[in-house]
Design a protein around this motif. Sequence first.
Motif, mmCIF file in Angstrom:
data_model
loop_
_atom_site.group_PDB
_atom_site.id
_atom_site.type_symbol
_atom_site.label_atom_id
_atom_site.label_comp_id
_atom_site.label_asym_id
_atom_site.label_seq_id
_atom_site.Cartn_x
_atom_site.Cartn_y
_atom_site.Cartn_z
ATOM 1 N N THR A 490 0.822 -3.070 7.071
ATOM 2 C CA THR A 490 0.750 -1.835 6.351
ATOM 3 C C THR A 490 1.679 -2.305 4.998
ATOM 4 O O THR A 490 2.278 -3.253 4.839
ATOM 5 C CB THR A 490 1.570 -0.740 7.104
ATOM 6 O OG1 THR A 490 2.964 -1.357 7.355
ATOM 7 C CG2 THR A 490 0.967 -0.565 8.621
ATOM 8 N N ALA A 564 0.781 4.497 0.060
ATOM 9 C CA ALA A 564 0.480 4.021 1.630
ATOM 10 C C ALA A 564 -0.760 4.120 1.962
ATOM 11 O O ALA A 564 -1.308 3.220 2.745
ATOM 12 C CB ALA A 564 1.471 4.785 2.419
ATOM 13 N N GLN A 589 -6.189 1.117 4.618
ATOM 14 C CA GLN A 589 -6.102 2.443 5.839
ATOM 15 C C GLN A 589 -6.427 1.984 7.066
ATOM 16 O O GLN A 589 -5.890 2.224 8.113
ATOM 17 C CB GLN A 589 -7.252 3.498 5.042
ATOM 18 C CG GLN A 589 -6.910 4.065 4.121
ATOM 19 C CD GLN A 589 -7.349 3.451 2.668
ATOM 20 O OE1 GLN A 589 -7.516 2.147 2.763
ATOM 21 N NE2 GLN A 589 -7.550 4.218 1.694
#
Length: 591
Positions: A490, A564, A589
């Motif tokens: 991430t 993000a 994602q």
Amino acid sequence: MLLALILALGGTMFLQKAYTPKLGLDLAGGTTVTLSPVTQNNAAPPDEILDRAVSIIRDRVNGTGISDAEVAKSGDNIIISIPGVGQSEAIKLVATTAELRFRQVLAMAATQLPQELATNAPTPSASPSGSASPSASQSAGAPQTSAQPSASPTGKALSSALTAPTPAPSGSAEPSEQPSRGQGGSQKDAPKNQDAKNQDAKNQDAKATPSPSPTGQSGTPSPEELGIDTTGIDPAVLEQFNKLDCSDPANRGQGVQDDPNKQYAACETDGSFKYVLDVAKVVGTDIDTASAGVRQGTVEWVVQLDFKSKGASEWSKLTTEAFNSPEPRNKVAVVLDGVVITAPNIISPIPGGRAEITGGFDQASATTLADQLKYGALPLKFNRSSVDTVSSTLGQDQLLGGLIAGLIGLVLVVVYCLLYYRGLGIVAVLSLVVATIITYTSVVVLGHNAGFRLSLPHIIGLVVSIGITADSFIVYFERIRDEMKEGRRTLRAAVEVAWVRARRTILIADAVMFIAAIVLYFLAVGGVAGFAFAMGLTTLIDIVVVFLFTKPFIALLARVKFFAKGHPLSGLDAERMSETHTGRTTTPQEA
């Protein structure tokens, strides 16, 4: 911590009311001083002596290497260019020879009445009661009396082991002088003879005409008649001592190069005392470091000295010898350029190689003396043949051109970061803004506290630093994108892992740049040294900004959904981050 640093620099600016940088010679002009050497028979000084003088003067006016002062040799003269107009303190600093000697006092006399030492001399009394005779009780200036201080009334000392003079017993006299003064007369007749002598002395004062002394010499009585111990004193120096008039400012002016290997007669700076001094046992070259400071527990400014190993040994021997000697030989005189600035008593030997010089200094005078002693004494005496004010060699047009060039470079870097990194480019822009604020405040504070003056080479160094700072951001951003392309992390995890790898690269690159700046700074002089200083300063600022602003700010943005989730304008979108792994494309994602 970063905010505290910015507030500290900004607060210093506002407290000192310093809002703009000081400019160097090429941008603001300054003062040019031409020094001509003084030699015997007007002979040309050797080149090596002049080169040494140039080096010492350069250290004095530009000891930190950032004041933009220039020192050059022109024939037998030395030309000094100092930024700013009317630099009187700097001019005085460069021309002073600063020859320091530590000499034991062999004899001394007060000079409140110049050249009238006969009225100050104590006359031994043969009275059995031991009381002082009338002339002895009035001898306020004699070396044996309690009224004669070892220094001027400001109270001077070399260390905690030095103090004011120890008073001698009232009416004391040298026993060896009593027979010669009492020959041919009984003890009963001594007062009459003394009264006659006193009356003669008064008549001489009234007529202001000296009469021949018993020794056959005209003028001042011999030192033996004054009760001065002449053991070990060169007769030529005694004659010089008798003739020395300390009321004449010419005899109290610094700039005399006394021979350290010979005895010497000298005045105190205020002309209140004159001395016969022994050969110099400790000299300025024996000093390791010198610094100005405030004596502990007081508000008095002093110059603190640390001696080299040889100097420390000689200093201990000198103070031990003075301690074991009678008044006034228990004093050590500090002689600067031929003038006694202090001559306190030694109340105990002083080992350890440390000493202090006091004498009514303020911060400026103490710092000036410390700098003179720290950087060394000039090997020659110089006269200021000319002092001129010069205009800037470049002026405001060149300054404006340099600032415009820097602004254009900054704008191009910002545009590039925004086009290529999109959202991440905002981080680069804000980091550059923070770096600019710290750089500007640092330059202003250094200018008003360390003599830093902004010249064109400095500006070039600051402009080049824009690329250095932006390079650090690029290294970090690319590391983050590499981690994202792996498709297994991430954004928050990528930020931390990328930082571990990027900071090593950033530190190595900045270390190489900083080492280059240090080498250039110490090996070069003038504008090149100024460029190196600016480059080294901005390299340190780059490390501060990247560690205390860029990384924490990116870690904060990693929590924002816009970055993000890989928004197309974030710079971390799927199109930019996509990479084929085993036949498929991964995105932030999916990770």
